[in-house]
Design an enzyme around this catalytic site. Structure first.
Site, PDB file in Angstrom:
ATOM      1  N   SER A  42      64.852   2.764  30.797  1.00  0.00           N
ATOM      2  CA  SER A  42      64.694   2.412  29.383  1.00  0.00           C
ATOM      3  C   SER A  42      63.411   1.595  29.250  1.00  0.00           C
ATOM      4  O   SER A  42      62.912   1.057  30.242  1.00  0.00           O
ATOM      5  CB  SER A  42      65.891   1.555  28.954  1.00  0.00           C
ATOM      6  OG  SER A  42      65.693   0.984  27.677  1.00  0.00           O
ATOM      7  N   TYR A  94      71.888  -5.622  29.801  1.00  0.00           N
ATOM      8  CA  TYR A  94      71.443  -4.220  29.723  1.00  0.00           C
ATOM      9  C   TYR A  94      70.089  -4.061  30.419  1.00  0.00           C
ATOM     10  O   TYR A  94      69.901  -3.152  31.241  1.00  0.00           O
ATOM     11  CB  TYR A  94      71.351  -3.773  28.261  1.00  0.00           C
ATOM     12  CG  TYR A  94      70.871  -2.345  28.088  1.00  0.00           C
ATOM     13  CD1 TYR A  94      71.714  -1.270  28.383  1.00  0.00           C
ATOM     14  CD2 TYR A  94      69.582  -2.060  27.624  1.00  0.00           C
ATOM     15  CE1 TYR A  94      71.286   0.040  28.233  1.00  0.00           C
ATOM     16  CE2 TYR A  94      69.143  -0.753  27.465  1.00  0.00           C
ATOM     17  CZ  TYR A  94      69.993   0.289  27.765  1.00  0.00           C
ATOM     18  OH  TYR A  94      69.563   1.586  27.617  1.00  0.00           O
TER      19      TYR A  94
HETATM   20  P1  NDP Z   1      74.804   8.292  24.159  1.00  0.00           P
HETATM   21  O1  NDP Z   1      75.776   7.188  23.912  1.00  0.00           O
HETATM   22  O2  NDP Z   1      74.629   9.306  23.081  1.00  0.00           O
HETATM   23  O3  NDP Z   1      75.158   9.047  25.511  1.00  0.00           O
HETATM   24  C1  NDP Z   1      75.664   8.369  26.624  1.00  0.00           C
HETATM   25  C2  NDP Z   1      76.415   9.353  27.487  1.00  0.00           C
HETATM   26  O4  NDP Z   1      76.948   8.635  28.618  1.00  0.00           O
HETATM   27  C3  NDP Z   1      77.583   9.994  26.774  1.00  0.00           C
HETATM   28  O5  NDP Z   1      77.545  11.377  27.025  1.00  0.00           O
HETATM   29  C4  NDP Z   1      78.809   9.370  27.419  1.00  0.00           C
HETATM   30  O6  NDP Z   1      79.829  10.349  27.518  1.00  0.00           O
HETATM   31  C5  NDP Z   1      78.276   9.056  28.798  1.00  0.00           C
HETATM   32  N1  NDP Z   1      79.048   8.030  29.491  1.00  0.00           N
HETATM   33  C6  NDP Z   1      79.267   6.744  29.145  1.00  0.00           C
HETATM   34  N2  NDP Z   1      80.075   6.148  30.051  1.00  0.00           N
HETATM   35  C7  NDP Z   1      80.360   7.088  30.986  1.00  0.00           C
HETATM   36  C8  NDP Z   1      81.126   7.102  32.158  1.00  0.00           C
HETATM   37  N3  NDP Z   1      81.812   6.017  32.590  1.00  0.00           N
HETATM   38  N4  NDP Z   1      81.199   8.242  32.895  1.00  0.00           N
HETATM   39  C9  NDP Z   1      80.546   9.345  32.491  1.00  0.00           C
HETATM   40  N5  NDP Z   1      79.786   9.407  31.377  1.00  0.00           N
HETATM   41  C10 NDP Z   1      79.708   8.279  30.637  1.00  0.00           C
HETATM   42  O7  NDP Z   1      73.429   7.575  24.513  1.00  0.00           O
HETATM   43  P2  NDP Z   1      72.006   8.133  25.032  1.00  0.00           P
HETATM   44  O8  NDP Z   1      71.948   9.600  25.018  1.00  0.00           O
HETATM   45  O9  NDP Z   1      70.998   7.376  24.299  1.00  0.00           O
HETATM   46  O10 NDP Z   1      72.015   7.578  26.534  1.00  0.00           O
HETATM   47  C11 NDP Z   1      71.562   8.309  27.643  1.00  0.00           C
HETATM   48  C12 NDP Z   1      70.801   7.385  28.575  1.00  0.00           C
HETATM   49  O11 NDP Z   1      69.556   7.029  27.981  1.00  0.00           O
HETATM   50  C13 NDP Z   1      71.510   6.068  28.908  1.00  0.00           C
HETATM   51  O12 NDP Z   1      71.365   5.785  30.275  1.00  0.00           O
HETATM   52  C14 NDP Z   1      70.766   5.063  28.072  1.00  0.00           C
HETATM   53  O13 NDP Z   1      70.832   3.761  28.608  1.00  0.00           O
HETATM   54  C15 NDP Z   1      69.359   5.633  28.114  1.00  0.00           C
HETATM   55  N6  NDP Z   1      68.486   5.153  27.038  1.00  0.00           N
HETATM   56  C16 NDP Z   1      68.717   5.489  25.740  1.00  0.00           C
HETATM   57  C17 NDP Z   1      67.915   4.989  24.733  1.00  0.00           C
HETATM   58  C18 NDP Z   1      68.176   5.273  23.292  1.00  0.00           C
HETATM   59  O14 NDP Z   1      67.593   4.610  22.421  1.00  0.00           O
HETATM   60  N7  NDP Z   1      68.993   6.266  22.955  1.00  0.00           N
HETATM   61  C19 NDP Z   1      66.759   4.121  25.033  1.00  0.00           C
HETATM   62  C20 NDP Z   1      66.598   3.851  26.424  1.00  0.00           C
HETATM   63  C21 NDP Z   1      67.424   4.361  27.393  1.00  0.00           C
HETATM   64  P3  NDP Z   1      81.408  10.101  27.433  1.00  0.00           P
HETATM   65  O15 NDP Z   1      81.632   8.955  26.500  1.00  0.00           O
HETATM   66  O16 NDP Z   1      81.928  11.408  26.905  1.00  0.00           O
HETATM   67  O17 NDP Z   1      81.829   9.847  28.837  1.00  0.00           O
END
Ligand code: NDP
Length: 246
Positions: free
Chosen positions: A143, A156
């Protein structure tokens, strides 16, 4: 999508929404065989149907990245379906922001478990396979919070700094056959902010996230990193809104 005319087999964690989902769609469109993991299997089932309808190849399995055994299972599942694992995208992540004095210790634990230990369990699951294959790529989602720290995001950011550190350590150790890539997004449209339980932090994020870029912008950077020749390691890409102050 490949440089060697084979279709790459790509495992994506957290593929049920946001960046993971957009990446699954884009990679499948470009010829990858994608294996999708997350806890919300209804979402994954619908996504796989969409990808199939579009002529792509996709499978899914329920996955909680905080359980090492489940990370191992999705890797074995991938081997049983496609015979190899070319790329692991450690994308699953959570971001329940709050200032430290709120003492939301359970949320600290969750961020450490998903954002750090989940990534490590992913590495543990695929590294022996990639070493045996003498090829592979591990892509870890960090990030802009892995480069800078701001109030409410101490834990975070700590997890995302950790992702950067362990990725660089891994890169130095496995270079030669295995590529390691860090993708560091700025604010991007997704469900990430939904996990914020602290009202002040939630409000601040709602304002900040108004400049968010689409998740497809991050997916394109992942496709770029994957499609480089095998002797080219894209070690890190920062992708953020042009208007972003961070
Ligand atoms: P979302 O919340 O849309 O997606 C997060 C995903 O992680 C979901 O599919 C969720 O699926 C999954 N997840 C959460 N906990 C678990 C778990 N214990 N096991 C398996 N899957 C899990 O957010 P983003 O798409 O934004 O996030 C994707 C990545 O990008 C993350 O690592 C985030 O930190 C990073 N990021 C995002 C930014 C943003 O602004 N969007 C900025 C910087 C980094 P489910 O709940 O179905 O398990």
């Amino acid at each position: 999508m490949t440089t060697d005319n084979t279709q790459k087999v790509v495992v994506i964690t957290g593929a049920s929404s946001g960046i993971g989902e957009a990446t699954a769609r884009l990679l499948a469109k470009n010829g990858a065989k994608v294996v999708l993991g997350a806890r919300r299997t209804d979402r994954l089932e619908a996504l796989v149907k969409d990808i199939h309808a579009d002529g792509g190849i996709a499978e899914y399995l329920a996955l909680d990245v905080t359980q090492r055994s489940q990370m191992a299972e999705i890797t074995q599942f991938t081997l049983s379906k496609f015979g190899r694992v070319d790329v692991l995208i450690n994308n699953a992540g959570v971001m329940p922001l709050s200032t430290l004095d709120r003492l939301k210790v359970e949320e600290w634990d969750l961020m450490i478990d998903v954002n750090i230990k989940g990534v490590l369990y992913g590495i543990a699951a695929v590294l022996p396979i990639m070493k045996a294959q003498k090829s592979g790529q591990i892509i870890n989602l960090s990030s802009i919070g892995g480069h800078t720290v701001y109030p409410t995001a101490a834990v975070y950011c700590a997890t995302k700094f950790a992702v950067g550190a362990l990725s660089e350590g891994l890169r130095q150790e496995v270079g030669g056959d295995i590529r390691v890539t860090v993708i560091s997004p700025g604010t991007t449209e997704s469900e990430l902010a939904d996990s914020i339980s602290d009202e002040t932090a939630k409000k601040g994020m709602e304002e900040f996230r108004q400049i968010s870029i689409p998740a497809t912008a991050i997916a394109r950077s992942i496709l770029f990193a994957i499609t480089q020749p095998n002797d080219v390691d894209i070690s890190e890409i920062i992708v953020r809104p042009t208007a972003s102050p961070y």
